[in-house]
Design a protein around this motif. Structure first.
Motif, PDB file in Angstrom:
ATOM      1  N   GLN A 158       0.919  -1.205   0.039  1.00 41.94           N
ATOM      2  CA  GLN A 158       0.165   0.130  -0.044  1.00 41.94           C
ATOM      3  C   GLN A 158       0.713   1.436  -0.115  1.00 41.94           C
ATOM      4  N   SER A 159       1.909   1.244   0.791  1.00 40.23           N
ATOM      5  CA  SER A 159       2.799   2.603   0.855  1.00 40.23           C
ATOM      6  C   SER A 159       3.406   2.758  -0.527  1.00 40.23           C
ATOM      7  N   GLU A 160       4.064   1.601  -1.058  1.00 39.80           N
ATOM      8  CA  GLU A 160       4.462   1.853  -2.545  1.00 39.80           C
ATOM      9  C   GLU A 160       3.655   2.347  -3.599  1.00 39.80           C
ATOM     10  N   LEU A 161       2.465   1.814  -3.332  1.00 37.35           N
ATOM     11  CA  LEU A 161       1.305   2.174  -4.250  1.00 37.35           C
ATOM     12  C   LEU A 161       1.172   3.614  -4.426  1.00 37.35           C
ATOM     13  N   ASN A 162       0.921   4.164  -2.880  1.00 33.00           N
ATOM     14  CA  ASN A 162       0.532   5.452  -2.551  1.00 33.00           C
ATOM     15  C   ASN A 162       1.680   6.541  -3.150  1.00 33.00           C
ATOM     16  N   GLN A 163       3.011   5.957  -2.949  1.00 29.69           N
ATOM     17  CA  GLN A 163       3.958   7.047  -3.593  1.00 29.69           C
ATOM     18  C   GLN A 163       4.115   7.063  -5.013  1.00 29.69           C
ATOM     19  N   LEU A 164       3.866   5.749  -5.813  1.00 31.99           N
ATOM     20  CA  LEU A 164       3.925   5.858  -7.222  1.00 31.99           C
ATOM     21  C   LEU A 164       2.826   6.527  -7.719  1.00 31.99           C
ATOM     22  N   SER A 165       1.878   6.343  -7.174  1.00 31.96           N
ATOM     23  CA  SER A 165       0.392   7.284  -7.526  1.00 31.96           C
ATOM     24  C   SER A 165       0.735   8.809  -7.762  1.00 31.96           C
ATOM     25  N   TYR A 166       1.456   9.095  -6.584  1.00 36.31           N
ATOM     26  CA  TYR A 166       1.909  10.625  -6.630  1.00 36.31           C
ATOM     27  C   TYR A 166       3.127  11.065  -7.592  1.00 36.31           C
ATOM     28  N   GLU A 167       3.892  10.062  -7.907  1.00 37.04           N
ATOM     29  CA  GLU A 167       4.957  10.098  -8.938  1.00 37.04           C
ATOM     30  C   GLU A 167       4.226  10.198 -10.299  1.00 37.04           C
ATOM     31  N   ASN A 168       3.394   9.385 -10.450  1.00 37.30           N
ATOM     32  CA  ASN A 168       2.579   9.218 -11.710  1.00 37.30           C
ATOM     33  C   ASN A 168       1.737  10.758 -12.183  1.00 37.30           C
ATOM     34  N   TYR A 169       1.271  11.170 -11.248  1.00 35.08           N
ATOM     35  CA  TYR A 169       0.585  12.481 -11.329  1.00 35.08           C
ATOM     36  C   TYR A 169       1.801  13.573 -11.563  1.00 35.08           C
ATOM     37  N   GLN A 170       2.701  13.707 -10.672  1.00 36.94           N
ATOM     38  CA  GLN A 170       3.909  14.530 -11.135  1.00 36.94           C
ATOM     39  C   GLN A 170       4.453  14.510 -12.566  1.00 36.94           C
ATOM     40  N   HIS A 171       4.438  13.165 -13.173  1.00 43.25           N
ATOM     41  CA  HIS A 171       4.970  13.047 -14.533  1.00 43.25           C
ATOM     42  C   HIS A 171       3.873  13.376 -15.502  1.00 43.25           C
ATOM     43  N   TRP A 172       2.509  13.349 -15.269  1.00 44.28           N
ATOM     44  CA  TRP A 172       1.538  13.999 -16.169  1.00 44.28           C
ATOM     45  C   TRP A 172       1.692  15.281 -16.194  1.00 44.28           C
ATOM     46  N   ASP A 173       1.773  15.889 -14.884  1.00 46.35           N
ATOM     47  CA  ASP A 173       1.508  17.380 -14.713  1.00 46.35           C
ATOM     48  C   ASP A 173       2.597  18.123 -15.435  1.00 46.35           C
ATOM     49  N   ALA A 174       3.791  17.566 -15.432  1.00 47.21           N
ATOM     50  CA  ALA A 174       5.149  18.089 -16.135  1.00 47.21           C
ATOM     51  C   ALA A 174       4.663  18.162 -17.729  1.00 47.21           C
ATOM     52  N   LEU A 175       4.139  16.877 -18.138  1.00 48.33           N
ATOM     53  CA  LEU A 175       3.864  16.821 -19.442  1.00 48.33           C
ATOM     54  C   LEU A 175       2.759  17.716 -19.860  1.00 48.33           C
ATOM     55  N   LEU A 176       1.994  17.972 -19.264  1.00 47.14           N
ATOM     56  CA  LEU A 176       0.821  18.988 -19.542  1.00 47.14           C
ATOM     57  C   LEU A 176       1.174  20.371 -19.677  1.00 47.14           C
ATOM     58  N   ASN A 177       2.296  20.827 -18.667  1.00 48.75           N
ATOM     59  CA  ASN A 177       2.799  22.153 -18.812  1.00 48.75           C
ATOM     60  C   ASN A 177       3.441  22.269 -19.960  1.00 48.75           C
ATOM     61  N   GLU A 178       4.178  21.340 -20.432  1.00 51.87           N
ATOM     62  CA  GLU A 178       5.329  21.249 -21.629  1.00 51.87           C
ATOM     63  C   GLU A 178       4.197  21.597 -22.899  1.00 51.87           C
ATOM     64  N   ILE A 179       3.167  20.524 -22.987  1.00 48.05           N
ATOM     65  CA  ILE A 179       2.266  20.804 -24.062  1.00 48.05           C
ATOM     66  C   ILE A 179       1.664  22.137 -24.163  1.00 48.05           C
ATOM     67  N   TYR A 180       1.174  22.658 -22.679  1.00 47.39           N
ATOM     68  CA  TYR A 180       0.527  24.062 -22.779  1.00 47.39           C
ATOM     69  C   TYR A 180       1.556  25.131 -23.415  1.00 47.39           C
ATOM     70  N   GLN A 181       2.677  25.182 -23.095  1.00 47.29           N
ATOM     71  CA  GLN A 181       3.579  26.167 -23.348  1.00 47.29           C
ATOM     72  C   GLN A 181       3.952  26.252 -24.782  1.00 47.29           C
ATOM     73  N   GLU A 182       4.161  24.872 -25.231  1.00 43.51           N
ATOM     74  CA  GLU A 182       4.275  24.729 -26.627  1.00 43.51           C
ATOM     75  C   GLU A 182       3.011  25.372 -27.273  1.00 43.51           C
ATOM     76  N   ILE A 183       1.846  24.990 -27.163  1.00 37.37           N
ATOM     77  CA  ILE A 183       0.638  25.533 -27.648  1.00 37.37           C
ATOM     78  C   ILE A 183       0.543  27.018 -27.781  1.00 37.37           C
ATOM     79  N   LYS A 184       0.993  27.488 -26.386  1.00 37.36           N
ATOM     80  CA  LYS A 184       0.830  28.896 -26.202  1.00 37.36           C
ATOM     81  C   LYS A 184       1.783  29.709 -27.306  1.00 37.36           C
TER      82      LYS A 184
END
Length: 295
Positions: free
Chosen positions: A204-230
């Motif tokens: 459970q502890s590992e899954l909680n940490q990995l779910s947070y890291e997955n979200y951080q990866h997605w958020d970084a990719l979203l900001n990159e795409i957003y700046q490219e489109i901007k």
């Protein structure tokens, strides 16, 4: 008054003879009137109980003449516990056992419910990731380009400088969008695959940490795409995208709160909450690529 045993003269209120020790005064049976010694419990004539306040037992004693005779002597016998005392003790024991059983059952129920919630959260996240991955694979299959089309999409700097007509400018922009779309689509597919891979064989502890890291990866990719489109949008178009982005962020957070509401205070809360944020952000990345890099 004289002693009936030795004839010694007695005082008027004497109970025992001072000469031979014989008892000269006693009581009478209330049933037949026979004379009784004060210590007697049963009448020596009729055998009926004369006094029921104490119980007696017969023991042999030596009289003054040295002969054995059987007399009754009072003896206090411990009384057995009353039914009320027994009932009180039983009730205390029953109550203590009941409390212990309730505590054990409550603890077992809590552990079972918490385990079921964690398992359900993990299955929900895996199912969501599987559905998203299947969708991305279908989109990737539709967007696969032939090698010659990919070569044609590459534009050299010297060729860009020679483009002058509006049609050629549009073609150049289309090629740039195609290259960006291919790049970001590959990153999106890779992140979905990574989410599926890390959900197996973890505690459970590992899954909680990995779910947070997955979200951080997605958020970084979203900001990159957003700046490219901007960088490619006009001021008016960018303001429209900015307003859309703000509205989506509010929807993303509300969806995460709703998904994790049933897990508040449990060990699976972080897994469900971060998983919802990651899924929403991944879907937003795909939406930006499909709507702004598909021209």
């Amino acid at each position: 008054m004289n002693c009936p045993n030795c004839g010694h003269e007695l005082e008027q209120n004497a109970v025992f003879c001072p000469e031979c020790g014989t008892r000269v005064r006693g009581k009478t049976c209330p049933h037949c009137g026979a004379p009784m010694v004060a210590q007697d419990d049963f009448c020596p004539r009729c055998g009926r109980l004369a006094d029921d306040e104490q119980r007696t037992q017969r023991i042999p004693v030596q009289d003054v003449s040295g002969q054995q005779e059987t007399i009754r002597q009072y003896q206090n016998i411990p009384q057995a516990p009353t039914p009320r005392q027994n009932n009180s003790t039983k009730m205390v024991l029953i109550f203590a056992v009941a409390v212990v059983i309730i505590v054990i059952v409550a603890a077992a129920t809590f552990l079972k419910v918490n385990s079921q919630k964690n398992q359900a959260a993990l299955e929900q996240l895996q199912q969501t990731s599987t559905i998203a991955d299947d969708t991305q694979k279908q989109d990737a299959a539709q967007d696969v380009q032939k090698p010659e089309q990919q070569d044609a999409a590459e534009v050299k700097p010297e060729q860009q400088e020679t483009v002058t007509s509006p049609e050629e400018n549009d073609a150049e922009q289309t090629d740039q969008y195609a290259a960006l779309r291919e790049q970001y689509q590959a990153e999106i597919n890779a992140l979905w695959a990574e989410m599926d891979a890390v959900n197996d064989g973890r505690n459970q502890s590992e899954l909680n940490q990995l779910s947070y890291e997955n979200y951080q990866h997605w958020d970084a990719l979203l900001n990159e795409i957003y700046q490219e489109i901007k960088a490619e949008l006009s001021s008016s178009k960018f303001e429209e995208l900015k307003a859309s982005e703000k509205a989506w962020i509010a929807q993303r957070d509300a969806a995460a709160d709703a998904a994790a509401a049933d897990w508040a205070g449990g060990s699976g809360y972080a897994l469900v909450y971060n998983g919802s944020l990651a899924n929403s952000t991944g879907e937003r990345c795909q939406w930006l690529v499909d709507n702004y890099l598909n021209n």
